[in-house]
Scaffold this motif. Structure first.
Motif, PDB file in Angstrom:
ATOM      1  N   LEU A   1       1.973   9.348  -5.805  1.00 18.58           N
ATOM      2  CA  LEU A   1       2.372  10.709  -5.454  1.00 18.58           C
ATOM      3  C   LEU A   1       3.565  11.186  -6.275  1.00 18.58           C
ATOM      4  CD1 LEU A   1       1.931  10.699  -1.590  1.00 18.58           C
ATOM      5  CD2 LEU A   1       0.484  11.787  -3.305  1.00 18.58           C
ATOM      6  N   SER A   2       4.522  10.293  -6.565  1.00 13.16           N
ATOM      7  CA  SER A   2       5.712  10.724  -7.304  1.00 13.16           C
ATOM      8  C   SER A   2       5.424  10.926  -8.796  1.00 13.16           C
ATOM      9  CB  SER A   2       6.845   9.708  -7.128  1.00 13.16           C
ATOM     10  OG  SER A   2       6.515   8.496  -7.778  1.00 13.16           O
ATOM     11  N   GLN A   3       4.511  10.141  -9.353  1.00  8.58           N
ATOM     12  CA  GLN A   3       4.207  10.269 -10.779  1.00  8.58           C
ATOM     13  C   GLN A   3       3.107  11.290 -11.035  1.00  8.58           C
ATOM     14  OE1 GLN A   3       5.885   8.766 -13.255  1.00  8.58           O
ATOM     15  NE2 GLN A   3       7.223   7.908 -11.688  1.00  8.58           N
ATOM     16  N   GLY A   4       2.403  11.635 -10.025  1.00  7.29           N
ATOM     17  CA  GLY A   4       1.319  12.594 -10.181  1.00  7.29           C
ATOM     18  C   GLY A   4      -0.021  11.891 -10.196  1.00  7.29           C
TER      19      GLY A   4
ATOM     20  N   LEU B   1      -4.544   8.602 -12.562  1.00  4.47           N
ATOM     21  CA  LEU B   1      -5.935   8.571 -13.005  1.00  4.47           C
ATOM     22  C   LEU B   1      -6.051   8.079 -14.442  1.00  4.47           C
ATOM     23  CD1 LEU B   1      -8.730   9.222 -11.935  1.00  4.47           C
ATOM     24  CD2 LEU B   1      -8.485  11.515 -12.868  1.00  4.47           C
ATOM     25  N   LYS B   2      -5.122   8.504 -15.307  1.00  2.18           N
ATOM     26  CA  LYS B   2      -5.126   8.019 -16.697  1.00  2.18           C
ATOM     27  C   LYS B   2      -4.893   6.509 -16.752  1.00  2.18           C
ATOM     28  CE  LYS B   2      -3.275  12.184 -18.934  1.00  2.18           C
ATOM     29  NZ  LYS B   2      -2.104  12.705 -19.658  1.00  2.18           N
ATOM     30  N   VAL B   3      -3.932   6.042 -15.965  1.00  2.00           N
ATOM     31  CA  VAL B   3      -3.640   4.598 -15.938  1.00  2.00           C
ATOM     32  C   VAL B   3      -4.839   3.836 -15.407  1.00  2.00           C
ATOM     33  CG1 VAL B   3      -2.201   2.842 -14.837  1.00  2.00           C
ATOM     34  CG2 VAL B   3      -1.149   4.891 -15.778  1.00  2.00           C
ATOM     35  N   LEU B   4      -5.496   4.351 -14.377  1.00  2.00           N
ATOM     36  CA  LEU B   4      -6.679   3.692 -13.822  1.00  2.00           C
ATOM     37  C   LEU B   4      -7.802   3.624 -14.851  1.00  2.00           C
ATOM     38  CD1 LEU B   4      -8.051   2.460 -11.329  1.00  2.00           C
ATOM     39  CD2 LEU B   4      -8.839   4.771 -10.772  1.00  2.00           C
ATOM     40  N   ILE B   5      -8.022   4.713 -15.575  1.00  2.00           N
ATOM     41  CA  ILE B   5      -9.063   4.728 -16.611  1.00  2.00           C
ATOM     42  C   ILE B   5      -8.726   3.744 -17.726  1.00  2.00           C
ATOM     43  CG2 ILE B   5     -10.097   6.156 -18.426  1.00  2.00           C
ATOM     44  CD1 ILE B   5      -9.965   8.491 -16.425  1.00  2.00           C
TER      45      ILE B   5
ATOM     46  N   ILE C   1       0.840  -1.202   0.000  1.00  2.00           N
ATOM     47  CA  ILE C   1       0.000   0.000   0.000  1.00  2.00           C
ATOM     48  C   ILE C   1       0.875   1.253   0.000  1.00  2.00           C
ATOM     49  CG2 ILE C   1      -1.621   1.343   1.413  1.00  2.00           C
ATOM     50  CD1 ILE C   1      -2.893  -1.351   2.212  1.00  2.00           C
ATOM     51  N   ILE C   2       1.921   1.256   0.793  1.00  2.00           N
ATOM     52  CA  ILE C   2       2.827   2.411   0.834  1.00  2.00           C
ATOM     53  C   ILE C   2       3.527   2.591  -0.499  1.00  2.00           C
ATOM     54  CG2 ILE C   2       4.984   3.260   1.875  1.00  2.00           C
ATOM     55  CD1 ILE C   2       3.973   2.043   4.519  1.00  2.00           C
ATOM     56  N   THR C   3       3.967   1.499  -1.120  1.00  2.00           N
ATOM     57  CA  THR C   3       4.643   1.584  -2.417  1.00  2.00           C
ATOM     58  C   THR C   3       3.724   2.150  -3.491  1.00  2.00           C
ATOM     59  OG1 THR C   3       6.001  -0.324  -1.823  1.00  2.00           O
ATOM     60  CG2 THR C   3       5.875   0.249  -4.155  1.00  2.00           C
ATOM     61  N   VAL C   4       2.497   1.668  -3.538  1.00  2.00           N
ATOM     62  CA  VAL C   4       1.542   2.184  -4.527  1.00  2.00           C
ATOM     63  C   VAL C   4       1.240   3.652  -4.248  1.00  2.00           C
ATOM     64  CG1 VAL C   4      -0.846   1.997  -5.347  1.00  2.00           C
ATOM     65  CG2 VAL C   4       0.543  -0.051  -5.077  1.00  2.00           C
ATOM     66  N   GLY C   5       1.071   4.012  -2.991  1.00  2.00           N
ATOM     67  CA  GLY C   5       0.805   5.400  -2.643  1.00  2.00           C
ATOM     68  C   GLY C   5       1.942   6.325  -3.021  1.00  2.00           C
ATOM     69  N   LEU C   6       3.178   5.914  -2.735  1.00  2.00           N
ATOM     70  CA  LEU C   6       4.335   6.739  -3.099  1.00  2.00           C
ATOM     71  C   LEU C   6       4.501   6.839  -4.616  1.00  2.00           C
ATOM     72  CD1 LEU C   6       6.967   5.693  -0.421  1.00  2.00           C
ATOM     73  CD2 LEU C   6       5.720   7.848  -0.592  1.00  2.00           C
ATOM     74  N   THR C   7       4.204   5.769  -5.315  1.00  2.00           N
ATOM     75  CA  THR C   7       4.291   5.797  -6.774  1.00  2.00           C
ATOM     76  C   THR C   7       3.278   6.773  -7.354  1.00  2.00           C
ATOM     77  OG1 THR C   7       4.996   3.489  -6.775  1.00  2.00           O
ATOM     78  CG2 THR C   7       4.189   4.388  -8.852  1.00  2.00           C
TER      79      THR C   7
END
Length: 175
Positions: free
Chosen positions: A95-98, A103-107, A87-93
């Motif tokens: 935050l660092s990528q914007g 949101l684009k990747v999720l869509i 969870i921390i790794t995904v959150g930091l990723t």
């Protein structure tokens, strides 16, 4: 109505595909209602069983070196640490990528998943199980409604078994 005519009537009624289909729908509706009533319990126990199964091997291996209770505690804490670090790794990723890129990747992932589940998977299942794509799609909808993610996984094999068990030719695909 004489005995012969009554017997002939019930034989004709038994052979009608519409009656068999309506009985299948009615029994399916009853099963859906029953499973929907127990949905939360089914999902919780299924995930608990899967988790217990996946964690039993490390516990059995660690039991050779530690007492059983300590081995269970170590494996549980280790799994919590792994989940937390993911969870921390995904959150930091994110935050660092914007947030916009995330949101684009999720869509994109959602669109690709929808294409796969609604267009590609029914065609593959139609060819593999000889089921009509409408039946496959309906089975996916009912499975998702009844048991969520678990229902999606088991709905198509159950639909295939029901169609072949009742020999409903109308629900089979035309090859």
């Amino acid at each position: 109505m004489s005995g012969f005519e009554a017997k002939n009537f019930w034989e004709r009624l038994n052979n009608l595909a519409l009656v068999r289909f309506l009985l299948l729908v009615a029994s399916g509706w009853a099963i859906v209602q029953l499973l929907a009533y127990f949905e939360a319990v089914i999902v919780i126990f299924t995930f608990a069983a899967i988790l217990a199964f996946l964690l039993s091997y490390p516990v059995q291996w660690l039991r050779r070196f530690l007492p059983h209770g300590v081995a269970v505690g170590v494996i549980f804490l280790l799994s919590i640490v792994i989940i937390g670090s993911l969870i921390i790794t995904v959150g930091l990723t994110v935050l660092s990528q914007g947030v916009w890129l995330a949101l684009k990747v999720l869509i994109a992932c959602i669109v690709l998943q929808q294409i796969q589940d609604n267009l590609i998977a029914p065609q593959i299942m139609q060819n593999a199980l000889n089921l009509n794509p409408v039946v496959v799609f309906f089975a996916l909808l009912v499975g998702a409604r009844v048991a969520g993610l678990l229902g999606v996984f088991i709905s198509i094999p159950i639909a295939g078994v029901i169609v072949s068990l009742f020999e409903i030719d109308e629900m089979k695909s035309e090859v």
